[in-house]
Design an enzyme around this catalytic site. Sequence first.
Site, short mmCIF file in Angstrom:
data_model
loop_
_atom_site.label_atom_id
_atom_site.label_comp_id
_atom_site.label_asym_id
_atom_site.label_seq_id
_atom_site.Cartn_x
_atom_site.Cartn_y
_atom_site.Cartn_z
N SER A 188 47.90 62.67 84.27
CA SER A 188 49.10 63.50 84.21
C SER A 188 48.84 64.84 84.88
CB SER A 188 49.53 63.75 82.77
OG SER A 188 50.63 64.64 82.75
N LYS A 224 49.37 57.43 78.04
CA LYS A 224 50.06 58.13 79.13
C LYS A 224 51.57 57.88 79.04
CE LYS A 224 51.12 60.30 82.90
NZ LYS A 224 51.64 59.64 84.03
N HIS A 258 52.94 59.96 76.28
CA HIS A 258 52.94 61.34 76.81
C HIS A 258 54.22 61.57 77.62
CE1 HIS A 258 52.45 63.93 80.33
NE2 HIS A 258 51.70 64.71 79.59
N ASN A 259 54.53 60.65 78.50
CA ASN A 259 55.74 60.82 79.32
C ASN A 259 57.00 60.79 78.47
OD1 ASN A 259 53.84 60.67 81.38
ND2 ASN A 259 55.20 59.53 82.73
N GLU A 277 57.37 64.03 76.94
CA GLU A 277 57.82 64.95 78.00
C GLU A 277 59.36 64.87 78.16
OE1 GLU A 277 55.52 64.47 81.70
OE2 GLU A 277 57.42 64.48 82.76
P1 NDP Z 1 52.76 57.93 97.38
O1 NDP Z 1 54.11 57.34 97.58
O2 NDP Z 1 52.47 59.30 97.87
O3 NDP Z 1 51.67 56.95 98.04
C1 NDP Z 1 51.72 55.59 97.82
C2 NDP Z 1 50.37 54.98 98.19
O4 NDP Z 1 50.41 53.59 97.86
C3 NDP Z 1 50.05 55.07 99.68
O5 NDP Z 1 48.68 55.32 99.82
C4 NDP Z 1 50.42 53.67 100.16
O6 NDP Z 1 49.70 53.26 101.31
C5 NDP Z 1 49.98 52.85 98.99
N1 NDP Z 1 50.55 51.52 98.96
C6 NDP Z 1 51.85 51.19 98.71
N2 NDP Z 1 51.99 49.86 98.75
C7 NDP Z 1 50.77 49.33 99.02
C8 NDP Z 1 50.28 48.01 99.16
N3 NDP Z 1 51.08 46.93 99.02
N4 NDP Z 1 48.96 47.83 99.43
C9 NDP Z 1 48.16 48.89 99.57
N5 NDP Z 1 48.56 50.17 99.42
C10 NDP Z 1 49.86 50.38 99.16
O7 NDP Z 1 52.44 57.76 95.82
P2 NDP Z 1 51.80 58.79 94.76
O8 NDP Z 1 50.50 59.28 95.27
O9 NDP Z 1 52.82 59.78 94.33
O10 NDP Z 1 51.57 57.83 93.52
C11 NDP Z 1 50.53 56.89 93.46
C12 NDP Z 1 50.43 56.37 92.05
O11 NDP Z 1 50.19 57.45 91.17
C13 NDP Z 1 51.70 55.70 91.53
O12 NDP Z 1 51.36 54.63 90.70
C14 NDP Z 1 52.36 56.80 90.73
O13 NDP Z 1 53.22 56.27 89.76
C15 NDP Z 1 51.14 57.46 90.13
N6 NDP Z 1 51.33 58.83 89.66
C16 NDP Z 1 52.04 59.72 90.38
C17 NDP Z 1 52.23 61.02 89.92
C18 NDP Z 1 53.01 61.99 90.72
O14 NDP Z 1 53.26 63.09 90.21
N7 NDP Z 1 53.38 61.69 91.95
C19 NDP Z 1 51.62 61.47 88.65
C20 NDP Z 1 50.81 60.50 88.02
C21 NDP Z 1 50.70 59.23 88.50
P3 NDP Z 1 50.33 53.45 102.80
O15 NDP Z 1 49.98 54.86 103.19
O16 NDP Z 1 49.60 52.44 103.62
O17 NDP Z 1 51.79 53.20 102.71
#
Ligand code: NDP
Length: 476
Positions: free
Chosen positions: A128, A182, A185-186, A189
């Site tokens: 988080s 988690k 927690h959400n 929130e």
């Molecule tokens: P982004 O949308 O910024 O990035 C998504 C990532 O997933 C990219 O690296 C993408 O790769 C990859 N991806 C998507 N589909 C595939 C696939 N089929 N195979 C391989 N790689 C794939 O996401 P976030 O960084 O925001 O979130 C990532 C995770 O973290 C999620 O589960 C989200 O719920 C969780 N999270 C997010 C928070 C936030 O505040 N944003 C907080 C806490 C958890 P490519 O570049 O090749 O498309």
Amino acid sequence: GSAQIGVTGLGVMGRNLARNLARHGYPVAVHNRSADRTRSLIAEHGDEGEFVPSESMPDFVASLSRPRAVIIMVKAGGPTDAVIEELIPLLDTDDIIIDCGNAHFADTRRREETLRAHGLHFVGTGVSGGEEGALLGPSIMPGGSVEAYAKLGPIFESIAAQVDGAPCCTHVGPDGAGHFVKMVHNGIEYADMQLIAEAYDLLREGLDASPGELAEVFRTWNEGDLESFLIEITADVLGQTDARTGKPFVDIVLDQAEQKGTGRWTVQSALDLGVPITGIAEATFARSLSGHADQRAAARELFADAGSKASVPDRDAFVDDVRKALYASKVVAYAQGFDHIQAGSEEFGWGIDRGAMATIWRGGCIIRARFLDRIREAYDADPQLPSLLVAPYFAKIVSESIESWRRVVRYATEVGIPTPAFSSSLAYFDGLRRGRLPAALIQGLRDNFGAHTYQRVDAEGSFHVQWAGDRTESPA
Ligand code: NDP
């Protein structure tokens, strides 16, 4: 390989988590499905620490020292399963896969079981704090085996937020425990934000005040027991002026709130476990209601005059009432959330220490707040506490708030301001506190229409009345 830990999935979160690891001196292997993200991470931040970039999954795995530890930070759901499938044949016994995405705990339980059969550790980890937390220190909630935590714990604890010298990370429990916590927690929130929003709505109406003036109120509240990240940013958002129109920012934002799904998961799980998390449920439904634009337009037209406009006579007293009602309702929301954690822990045999959860939420995450220290103290003093509401500190808060709480809900009802979270929290409190509940009548009805039987206050066993016959009672 030489890298101590790896991150695959370099989106917003993965990239910042990798940077956080590198900045703490851990050589970190990095990989992303599309290599341009890996390259831009190295180009922009390669000097922050030791990164070992790879463009293929086999190279990435080969760059890790054994036992290998691979963090997956990709879109939750199908993409996570796809990455796991890709990793399985590349890994060896005792290697660790860590899913830091927002997975549903049931998926985490399933994945853990599958990977255990392959001799691999699977650590479903709640993270988080959003983008900034991932970089500067998140709250980390890892599940999985004790063996996996022995390796990961020191790393995670050093990159987590630190409060009073304690890391905001601890081993939550086996398999899905981390993602479950988690999720709750959400949910909390959601409730916290809904309560703040209701307080704002009440103050705006009751004081006939501008958002700028209300920013001041929240700033003052943030200096007392309510001190928390969410109250702090409430003051920030209310104080913001829209550059385009010169209007208060909050007035130019469309009043339809999104829900990405973790609130829904929390409520669904609570229904399965039979835990009344009414504050979280009302908060989730309030967001749904806000999104039903057509229904709102139709009702607004027909019932525009069904409420009244009424400023309060004593402004300071009203502000104080709303503050107390907010605090009491917040205690209810957290009490319900911690009950939910306890119910999940019992159902799945996780052995979660609730006081430790309050401890790791004190920093890094969205619900970080001063009063989490009080929650930790309450569970430290009595690990079997039946409800947070009866812990001495919280019982005192609630007792001192009851009159204010009732006045605020009465005012809201009279003028027609929806306060589902304030009102349902008060109803929950009254439900717990009442000597007898009308559940007795419900049992009577159930026995009448369906012979569902009932129990007596004065005898053991189950009974049934011959409602259609001579109306005598017989043991069931
Ligand atoms: P982004 O949308 O910024 O990035 C998504 C990532 O997933 C990219 O690296 C993408 O790769 C990859 N991806 C998507 N589909 C595939 C696939 N089929 N195979 C391989 N790689 C794939 O996401 P976030 O960084 O925001 O979130 C990532 C995770 O973290 C999620 O589960 C989200 O719920 C969780 N999270 C997010 C928070 C936030 O505040 N944003 C907080 C806490 C958890 P490519 O570049 O090749 O498309």
